[in-house]
Motif scaffolding. Sequence first.
Motif, short mmCIF file in Angstrom:
data_model
loop_
_atom_site.label_atom_id
_atom_site.label_comp_id
_atom_site.label_asym_id
_atom_site.label_seq_id
_atom_site.Cartn_x
_atom_site.Cartn_y
_atom_site.Cartn_z
N LEU A 257 -17.09 -18.28 115.02
CA LEU A 257 -17.91 -18.30 113.81
C LEU A 257 -18.06 -19.72 113.30
O LEU A 257 -17.13 -20.51 113.30
CB LEU A 257 -17.29 -17.40 112.75
CG LEU A 257 -17.08 -15.94 113.18
CD1 LEU A 257 -16.45 -15.15 112.06
CD2 LEU A 257 -18.36 -15.31 113.66
N PHE A 258 -19.27 -20.06 112.86
CA PHE A 258 -19.60 -21.43 112.52
C PHE A 258 -20.13 -21.58 111.10
O PHE A 258 -19.81 -22.51 110.40
CB PHE A 258 -20.64 -21.94 113.52
CG PHE A 258 -21.09 -23.35 113.31
CD1 PHE A 258 -20.23 -24.41 113.52
CD2 PHE A 258 -22.38 -23.62 112.90
CE1 PHE A 258 -20.65 -25.72 113.34
CE2 PHE A 258 -22.81 -24.92 112.71
CZ PHE A 258 -21.94 -25.97 112.93
N GLU A 259 -20.98 -20.69 110.68
CA GLU A 259 -21.59 -20.76 109.35
C GLU A 259 -21.87 -19.36 108.85
O GLU A 259 -21.78 -18.39 109.60
CB GLU A 259 -22.88 -21.59 109.38
CG GLU A 259 -23.99 -20.96 110.20
CD GLU A 259 -25.25 -21.81 110.26
OE1 GLU A 259 -25.27 -22.90 109.69
OE2 GLU A 259 -26.21 -21.36 110.88
N MET A 260 -22.22 -19.28 107.57
CA MET A 260 -22.52 -17.99 106.97
C MET A 260 -23.86 -18.06 106.26
O MET A 260 -24.16 -19.03 105.57
CB MET A 260 -21.44 -17.57 105.99
CG MET A 260 -21.65 -16.19 105.45
SD MET A 260 -20.26 -15.62 104.46
CE MET A 260 -20.50 -13.88 104.58
N GLU A 261 -24.65 -17.02 106.44
CA GLU A 261 -25.94 -16.85 105.78
C GLU A 261 -25.77 -15.69 104.81
O GLU A 261 -25.23 -14.64 105.19
CB GLU A 261 -26.97 -16.52 106.87
CG GLU A 261 -28.29 -16.00 106.41
CD GLU A 261 -29.12 -15.47 107.59
OE1 GLU A 261 -30.23 -15.01 107.31
OE2 GLU A 261 -28.68 -15.48 108.75
N VAL A 262 -26.18 -15.84 103.55
CA VAL A 262 -25.98 -14.79 102.54
C VAL A 262 -27.26 -14.62 101.73
O VAL A 262 -27.95 -15.59 101.43
CB VAL A 262 -24.81 -15.15 101.59
CG1 VAL A 262 -24.63 -14.07 100.54
CG2 VAL A 262 -23.54 -15.37 102.36
N CYS A 263 -27.55 -13.38 101.38
CA CYS A 263 -28.66 -13.14 100.45
C CYS A 263 -28.22 -12.16 99.37
O CYS A 263 -27.30 -11.37 99.57
CB CYS A 263 -29.90 -12.63 101.19
SG CYS A 263 -29.81 -10.93 101.74
N PHE A 264 -28.86 -12.26 98.23
CA PHE A 264 -28.62 -11.36 97.11
C PHE A 264 -29.54 -10.17 97.32
O PHE A 264 -30.76 -10.34 97.42
CB PHE A 264 -28.92 -12.09 95.80
CG PHE A 264 -28.66 -11.28 94.57
CD1 PHE A 264 -27.40 -10.79 94.31
CD2 PHE A 264 -29.67 -11.05 93.66
CE1 PHE A 264 -27.14 -10.05 93.16
CE2 PHE A 264 -29.43 -10.32 92.51
CZ PHE A 264 -28.16 -9.81 92.27
N ALA A 265 -28.98 -8.99 97.44
CA ALA A 265 -29.76 -7.79 97.73
C ALA A 265 -29.90 -6.92 96.49
O ALA A 265 -28.90 -6.49 95.92
CB ALA A 265 -29.09 -7.00 98.85
N VAL A 266 -31.13 -6.68 96.08
CA VAL A 266 -31.42 -5.81 94.94
C VAL A 266 -32.28 -4.66 95.43
O VAL A 266 -33.36 -4.87 95.98
CB VAL A 266 -32.17 -6.58 93.82
CG1 VAL A 266 -32.50 -5.64 92.67
CG2 VAL A 266 -31.38 -7.78 93.36
N TYR A 267 -31.76 -3.45 95.28
CA TYR A 267 -32.51 -2.25 95.61
C TYR A 267 -32.95 -1.60 94.31
O TYR A 267 -32.11 -1.19 93.51
CB TYR A 267 -31.66 -1.26 96.41
CG TYR A 267 -31.37 -1.71 97.82
CD1 TYR A 267 -32.17 -1.29 98.87
CD2 TYR A 267 -30.32 -2.57 98.09
CE1 TYR A 267 -31.92 -1.70 100.17
CE2 TYR A 267 -30.06 -2.98 99.39
CZ TYR A 267 -30.86 -2.55 100.42
OH TYR A 267 -30.60 -2.96 101.70
N PRO A 268 -34.25 -1.48 94.06
CA PRO A 268 -34.71 -0.79 92.85
C PRO A 268 -34.54 0.72 93.03
O PRO A 268 -34.33 1.20 94.15
CB PRO A 268 -36.20 -1.16 92.79
CG PRO A 268 -36.59 -1.37 94.22
CD PRO A 268 -35.37 -1.96 94.88
N PRO A 269 -34.65 1.50 91.96
CA PRO A 269 -34.60 2.96 92.13
C PRO A 269 -35.62 3.39 93.19
O PRO A 269 -36.76 2.92 93.20
CB PRO A 269 -34.98 3.48 90.74
CG PRO A 269 -34.54 2.39 89.81
CD PRO A 269 -34.82 1.11 90.56
#
Length: 117
Positions: free
Chosen positions: A4-16
């Motif tokens: 493992l070398f790096e991390m990719e992250v996203c903020f996940a928002v699921y609407p109703p």
Amino acid sequence: MLGLFEMEVCFAVYPPGGFYDRHLDSFAGARNRVVSLVAYLNEDWDEARGGALAIWPEGAGESDAPAARIIPEPGGVVLMLSEAIPHAVEVTNEKRLGLAGWWRVNQSGMDRIDPLS
């Protein structure tokens, strides 16, 4: 051991009404994502609110039932192998917050530098 070398992250928002159909986070052999992370950020959650993470074992068929359903409880974290574990987000009945992240490997080579500088 996983390289493992790096991390990719996203903020996940699921609407109703939001969901994410069954998928893998990386194509077999691509090695662009090795380990997937899901972290739940809602302060209060129960099964009636929906949005469970359905998980199938490696090699499960499309018609197979999920092996597990994980309710997005506050502070919960799920780790899985990106190329191997099919998963889906079931329909959520309320706004669902989380982080989706993927640890990656260094794919530098003679003709390519990763990450690009």
